[in-house]
Scaffold this motif. Structure first.
Motif, PDB file in Angstrom:
ATOM      1  N   TYR A 191       0.859  -1.187   0.000  1.00 15.36           N
ATOM      2  CA  TYR A 191       0.000   0.000   0.000  1.00 15.36           C
ATOM      3  C   TYR A 191       0.891   1.231   0.000  1.00 15.36           C
ATOM      4  N   ARG A 192       0.453   2.234  -0.752  1.00 16.06           N
ATOM      5  CA  ARG A 192       1.168   3.511  -0.778  1.00 16.06           C
ATOM      6  C   ARG A 192       0.172   4.658  -0.650  1.00 16.06           C
ATOM      7  N   TRP A 226       5.767   9.813  -0.174  1.00 21.16           N
ATOM      8  CA  TRP A 226       5.053   8.553  -0.304  1.00 21.16           C
ATOM      9  C   TRP A 226       5.249   7.760   0.996  1.00 21.16           C
ATOM     10  N   LEU A 227       4.147   7.338   1.618  1.00 22.31           N
ATOM     11  CA  LEU A 227       4.194   6.437   2.768  1.00 22.31           C
ATOM     12  C   LEU A 227       3.881   5.040   2.264  1.00 22.31           C
ATOM     13  N   GLU A 228       4.788   4.100   2.479  1.00 25.90           N
ATOM     14  CA  GLU A 228       4.701   2.789   1.856  1.00 25.90           C
ATOM     15  C   GLU A 228       4.701   1.684   2.911  1.00 25.90           C
ATOM     16  N   ALA A 229       3.982   0.611   2.626  1.00 21.69           N
ATOM     17  CA  ALA A 229       3.953  -0.542   3.525  1.00 21.69           C
ATOM     18  C   ALA A 229       3.765  -1.799   2.701  1.00 21.69           C
ATOM     19  N   SER A 230       4.482  -2.867   3.071  1.00 18.67           N
ATOM     20  CA  SER A 230       4.347  -4.172   2.425  1.00 18.67           C
ATOM     21  C   SER A 230       4.302  -5.238   3.497  1.00 18.67           C
ATOM     22  N   ALA A 231       3.575  -6.302   3.223  1.00 22.15           N
ATOM     23  CA  ALA A 231       3.470  -7.414   4.173  1.00 22.15           C
ATOM     24  C   ALA A 231       3.225  -8.695   3.405  1.00 22.15           C
ATOM     25  N   GLY A 232       3.771  -9.793   3.939  1.00 20.63           N
ATOM     26  CA  GLY A 232       3.559 -11.094   3.322  1.00 20.63           C
ATOM     27  C   GLY A 232       4.837 -11.893   3.263  1.00 20.63           C
ATOM     28  N   GLN A 233       4.958 -12.685   2.213  1.00 21.27           N
ATOM     29  CA  GLN A 233       6.134 -13.539   2.015  1.00 21.27           C
ATOM     30  C   GLN A 233       7.005 -12.935   0.926  1.00 21.27           C
ATOM     31  N   PHE A 234       8.267 -12.655   1.277  1.00 24.19           N
ATOM     32  CA  PHE A 234       9.180 -11.999   0.356  1.00 24.19           C
ATOM     33  C   PHE A 234       9.814 -13.023  -0.586  1.00 24.19           C
ATOM     34  N   LEU A 269       8.123  -1.138   6.149  1.00 22.59           N
ATOM     35  CA  LEU A 269       7.523   0.196   6.184  1.00 22.59           C
ATOM     36  C   LEU A 269       8.539   1.187   5.641  1.00 22.59           C
ATOM     37  N   GLY A 270       8.071   2.142   4.853  1.00 21.40           N
ATOM     38  CA  GLY A 270       9.002   3.094   4.268  1.00 21.40           C
ATOM     39  C   GLY A 270       8.412   4.478   4.108  1.00 21.40           C
ATOM     40  N   LEU A 271       9.289   5.457   4.057  1.00 27.55           N
ATOM     41  CA  LEU A 271       8.939   6.838   3.736  1.00 27.55           C
ATOM     42  C   LEU A 271       9.807   7.241   2.554  1.00 27.55           C
ATOM     43  N   ARG A 272       9.165   7.491   1.420  1.00 29.59           N
ATOM     44  CA  ARG A 272       9.895   7.886   0.208  1.00 29.59           C
ATOM     45  C   ARG A 272       9.612   9.355  -0.075  1.00 29.59           C
ATOM     46  N   GLN A 273      10.675  10.142  -0.165  1.00 33.23           N
ATOM     47  CA  GLN A 273      10.534  11.566  -0.453  1.00 33.23           C
ATOM     48  C   GLN A 273      11.024  11.825  -1.873  1.00 33.23           C
ATOM     49  N   PHE A 298      12.128  14.295  -4.921  1.00 32.49           N
ATOM     50  CA  PHE A 298      12.690  15.596  -5.291  1.00 32.49           C
ATOM     51  C   PHE A 298      12.815  15.583  -6.809  1.00 32.49           C
ATOM     52  N   SER A 299      11.778  16.065  -7.505  1.00 28.86           N
ATOM     53  CA  SER A 299      11.701  15.925  -8.946  1.00 28.86           C
ATOM     54  C   SER A 299      11.806  14.442  -9.294  1.00 28.86           C
ATOM     55  N   ASP A 300      12.845  14.003 -10.010  1.00 30.30           N
ATOM     56  CA  ASP A 300      12.952  12.603 -10.413  1.00 30.30           C
ATOM     57  C   ASP A 300      13.896  11.807  -9.520  1.00 30.30           C
ATOM     58  N   VAL A 301      14.361  12.400  -8.449  1.00 28.17           N
ATOM     59  CA  VAL A 301      15.219  11.713  -7.476  1.00 28.17           C
ATOM     60  C   VAL A 301      14.366  11.388  -6.252  1.00 28.17           C
ATOM     61  N   SER A 302      14.555  10.205  -5.699  1.00 23.93           N
ATOM     62  CA  SER A 302      13.845   9.879  -4.468  1.00 23.93           C
ATOM     63  C   SER A 302      14.821   9.367  -3.421  1.00 23.93           C
ATOM     64  N   VAL A 303      14.513   9.702  -2.167  1.00 21.47           N
ATOM     65  CA  VAL A 303      15.259   9.198  -1.012  1.00 21.47           C
ATOM     66  C   VAL A 303      14.252   8.448  -0.145  1.00 21.47           C
ATOM     67  N   ARG A 304      14.607   7.229   0.210  1.00 21.22           N
ATOM     68  CA  ARG A 304      13.671   6.377   0.956  1.00 21.22           C
ATOM     69  C   ARG A 304      14.340   5.875   2.226  1.00 21.22           C
ATOM     70  N   ALA A 305      13.692   6.127   3.351  1.00 20.11           N
ATOM     71  CA  ALA A 305      14.100   5.547   4.627  1.00 20.11           C
ATOM     72  C   ALA A 305      13.113   4.437   4.959  1.00 20.11           C
ATOM     73  N   TYR A 306      13.624   3.288   5.401  1.00 17.30           N
ATOM     74  CA  TYR A 306      12.720   2.163   5.605  1.00 17.30           C
ATOM     75  C   TYR A 306      13.114   1.334   6.819  1.00 17.30           C
ATOM     76  N   TYR A 307      12.127   0.571   7.285  1.00 16.61           N
ATOM     77  CA  TYR A 307      12.300  -0.387   8.373  1.00 16.61           C
ATOM     78  C   TYR A 307      11.663  -1.695   7.935  1.00 16.61           C
ATOM     79  N   LYS A 308      12.338  -2.802   8.188  1.00 19.28           N
ATOM     80  CA  LYS A 308      11.734  -4.094   7.884  1.00 19.28           C
ATOM     81  C   LYS A 308      12.001  -5.081   9.010  1.00 19.28           C
ATOM     82  N   ARG A 309      11.001  -5.913   9.223  1.00 21.42           N
ATOM     83  CA  ARG A 309      11.045  -6.938  10.259  1.00 21.42           C
ATOM     84  C   ARG A 309      10.585  -8.238   9.610  1.00 21.42           C
ATOM     85  N   THR A 310      11.450  -9.238   9.587  1.00 25.22           N
ATOM     86  CA  THR A 310      11.138 -10.449   8.844  1.00 25.22           C
ATOM     87  C   THR A 310      11.890 -11.634   9.426  1.00 25.22           C
ATOM     88  N   SER A 311      11.415 -12.831   9.104  1.00 29.73           N
ATOM     89  CA  SER A 311      12.067 -14.033   9.625  1.00 29.73           C
ATOM     90  C   SER A 311      11.806 -15.204   8.697  1.00 29.73           C
TER      91      SER A 311
END
Length: 720
Positions: free
Chosen positions: A580-581, A590-598, A607-611, A613-626
């Motif tokens: 979901y975005r 952009w606030l992003e989230a994914s869940a399931g089997q990778f 979970l991610g935050l994508r910013q 800047f024109s055609d450049v993006s910077v994304r900070a993210y957190y993931k928890r998986t096992s």
């Protein structure tokens, strides 16, 4: 004589990963949309203070900066066999706000050395800054943690600093922290020496008292670049400035004063109505020659699958596919509108333009050609250019119902072979084996469209250079760039007519739920160098495009599983993900989230935050998986995504196109809160499937109505 207001303070990134002077932070931030890199030959706080200190930071949001830092005494030494001293890869962040209307006082809070198992420089701090013209003063308090005899942050307890910048090219500073003092000077390059918006400096730092935190003197250097500049299109005229980032911007109003066809009145879009200027002379309808000229103008601009015809009411239908402006479909929309305006404006006729991507309708504009020309040439035009609509607001195909094509499918996409050349990169940064290890190569791709929405592509990696640890017998040799086929796949993309399936005859219901905004894609072939199988995805972007839902699945067999090589992945990959975005339009976040089997069959969330800047993006993210039966792992990371190559890809004759890559992304992540406390390299967690993505069809997930409305200035600039 120098005036006190001769120069304002220039913000610089320090060796600790925050904006400040040399050792201490201030309450300023990296400008929103700016990236900065700094280098010091000093590691303040280490027993062996001499080394290499690299910091790379971003102004991620209006009130937030983030950065990554690599501090190491040596670059190439192996910590297990040679002794490397300290080697620390970490992240930092700072949040700041202004306190007064005059913008003299700012307050900030931040933390350094976040993430990873080792904690050599962790500090939490708060700071207040006052600045007036060339003068600046800061005071704050900090608390460090994890201090040892061999490593500690120099920032602890009360601290203070002052700076004076009498001229744009020089700044002097003095700082105090934890009973120690330093002074320094920064020399800034004149703006005329650098590309527009860039800044660069060198600095000299000096210890004022006896302490073992730093050497007596050392040098610093930094480079700052904006991420939001839009380069000029080749051959275009003068460009306007970028639009202000405000949520109130709702341009391209609907043109309703002149009677458009009944279907236009029900075409979805968002706009206001502007009165028309009466035409003093009755317009002459466009001739077939005019329509041929329009098709030729669109072809000259690099568009393909061009069709031009007449609607029963006399309006002109235009359809074209974008396979050339792969940085951003906004540019393709602009050049198409420019061609319509220049060719049809004198006839003062209505137009209905649909722009497609991979033959899938992406965006439509309807309006009057003479008003469109006035709008392109003059921002204060008396009448409006047209009305925007996207599939999420209603099906676009009905705009051309009943058309009689005069020009049909000129410059077919299947007659043009696409050649792409882009970088491919693997890195290991801040490990015990080496501070900066890499494997670099080039990805050469061939893509040929076959029929509507279908294409076949072959992409091959070619290695160019690598560090010792990425050689075949090196510790990272498994992940080196190899000379091999990275992808050989057949892909089919098509819009699903959900409005006909779920709401036949119910136009209001179909628009309310955005049923026309559902697209599916299926791929079969080889993916990720050694997985063979199939992959499918469904994407739904209803309404204005603030929300986007995607579901994907696949089954792929690993032909290297029995090779005996480590870290090659599972025998079969069975990704099953939902994502979901949400588009925060005022800040282009952009606030992003994914869940399931990778991809490697581990299960979790990301979970991610994508910013953008024109055609450049910077994304900070957190993931928890096992993985099944294994401990859960948590990671935080930072990704930079940039286009590489020309904004308009080059065509060689009529049948060959050469370009770069619209999305080259590279991410670095670190393990957090790991029970083992060893921060070992742990690949394979939370990976996406290396299959073709629907985002490529939808302008890197920037295809909603609100996105096109927010980029009206760029559309106009491309049209000129």
């Amino acid at each position: 004589m120098w005036s006190a207001a001769a120069a304002a303070q220039v913000t610089t990134l320090t060796q600790a990963g925050y904006t400040g002077l040399g050792i201490t932070p201030n309450a300023h931030l990296l400008d929103w949309g700016r990236a900065e890199a700094t280098y010091d030959r000093q590691l303040p706080g280490l027993a062996r203070a001499t080394g290499h200190n690299f910091v790379f930071g971003f102004g991620l949001l209006p009130n937030l900066e983030i950065s990554g830092r690599l501090a190491t005494n040596s670059i190439h030494r192996n910590c297990f066999t040679e002794g490397c001293g300290t080697r620390d890869l970490s992240a930092s962040g700072k949040f700041a706000i202004g306190l007064d209307a005059a913008n003299r006082f700012h307050i900030a809070a931040g933390a350094t050395d976040l993430g990873g198992a080792a904690t050599n420089f962790r500090t939490y701090y708060g700071v207040l800054t006052y600045h007036e013209g060339p003068f600046e003063a800061s005071a704050g308090v900090a608390r460090r943690s994890g201090a040892r005899a061999t490593a500690m942050s120099p920032l602890h307890g009360p601290f203070a600093a002052a700076a004076w910048q009498p001229l744009p090219w020089v700044r002097g500073q003095i700082e105090y922290a934890d009973g120690n003092a330093w002074a320094g000077v920064r020399l800034f390059a004149p703006d005329s020496w650098l590309p527009e918006g860039w800044k660069a400096y060198v600095g000299s730092n000096h210890r004022l008292n006896d302490n073992n935190l730093t050497r007596r003197a050392w040098l610093s250097a930094g480079l700052s670049i904006p991420l939001y500049k839009v380069p000029a299109l080749p051959g275009a005229g003068a460009k306007g400035p970028l639009p202000a980032l405000t949520g109130a911007q709702r341009p391209l109003p609907a043109y309703e004063a002149r009677a458009l066809p009944p279907s236009q009145a029900t075409t979805p879009g968002h706009a206001t109505t502007t009165p028309a200027v009466p035409s003093p002379v009755p317009p002459m309808p466009p001739t077939d020659t005019d329509l041929e000229r329009l098709a030729s103008a669109l072809q000259d601009k690099g568009l393909e699958d061009i069709s031009v015809g007449r609607m029963p009411d006399g309006s002109i239908a235009v359809r074209a596919n974008n396979g050339t402006y792969n940085w951003n479909s906004v540019d393709a929309l602009g050049v198409a509108l420019g061609a319509v305006a220049r060719t049809l404006a004198d006839t003062r006729t209505a137009y209905r333009l649909i722009l497609t991507q991979r033959q899938t309708p992406l965006v439509a504009v309807t309006g009057q050609s003479d008003c469109l020309r006035d709008w392109i040439a003059n921002e204060g035009a008396a009448c409006a250019a047209g009305q925007l609509s996207t599939p999420g607001t209603g099906a676009l195909e009905p705009l051309h119902d009943g058309v009689a094509w005069i020009v049909r499918n000129r410059q077919p996409a299947w007659q043009r072979l696409r050649v792409t050349v882009g970088p491919v990169l693997q890195t290991s940064i801040g490990t015990e084996f080496g501070a900066l290890d890499y494997s670099a190569g080039v990805n050469i791709g061939l893509q040929l469209p076959l029929w509507d929405g279908a294409s076949v592509e072959w992409r091959r990696n070619v290695p160019l250079a690598q560090s010792r640890d990425y050689e075949a017998d090196g510790v990272f040799g498994t992940w080196r760039i190899r000379s091999e086929t990275e992808r050989l796949a057949l892909t089919q993309t098509l819009r699903l007519p959900m409005e006909r399936w779920l709401a036949p005859g119910g136009d209001v219901k179909a628009r309310r739920w955005g049923l026309a905004g559902v697209t599916a894609q299926a791929s079969v072939g080889r993916f990720g160098s050694h997985f063979d199988g199939l992959h499918g995805a469904v994407r739904w972007e209803p309404g204005e495009g603030r929300h986007r839902l995607t579901a994907e699945t696949g089954w792929m067999r690993n032909d290297r599983f029995d090779s005996g090589l480590p870290n090659v992945g599972p025998r079969t990959a069975r990704p099953l993900l939902a994502s979901y975005r949400y588009n925060v339009a005022p800040t282009r976040t952009w606030l992003e989230a994914s869940a399931g089997q990778f991809f490697y069959n581990d299960r979790g969330i990301q979970l991610g935050l994508r910013q953008w800047f024109s055609d450049v993006s910077v994304r900070a993210y957190y993931k928890r998986t096992s993985f099944e039966g294994a401990p859960t792992r948590q990671f935080v990371g930072l990704e930079l995504s940039v286009p590489i190559g020309p904004r308009r890809e080059a065509t060689v004759g009529r049948h060959l196109q050469v370009g770069g890559t619209p999305r080259f992304a590279h991410a670095k992540e670190t393990l957090v809160r790991d029970p083992s406390k060893n921060n070992a390299v742990r690949p394979g967690f939370g990976l996406p499937a290396p299959a073709p993505s629907l985002d490529a069809t939808f302008n890197s997930d920037r295809a909603g109505l609100v996105y096109f409305e927010d980029n009206i200035r760029r559309i106009r600039d491309a049209a000129r």
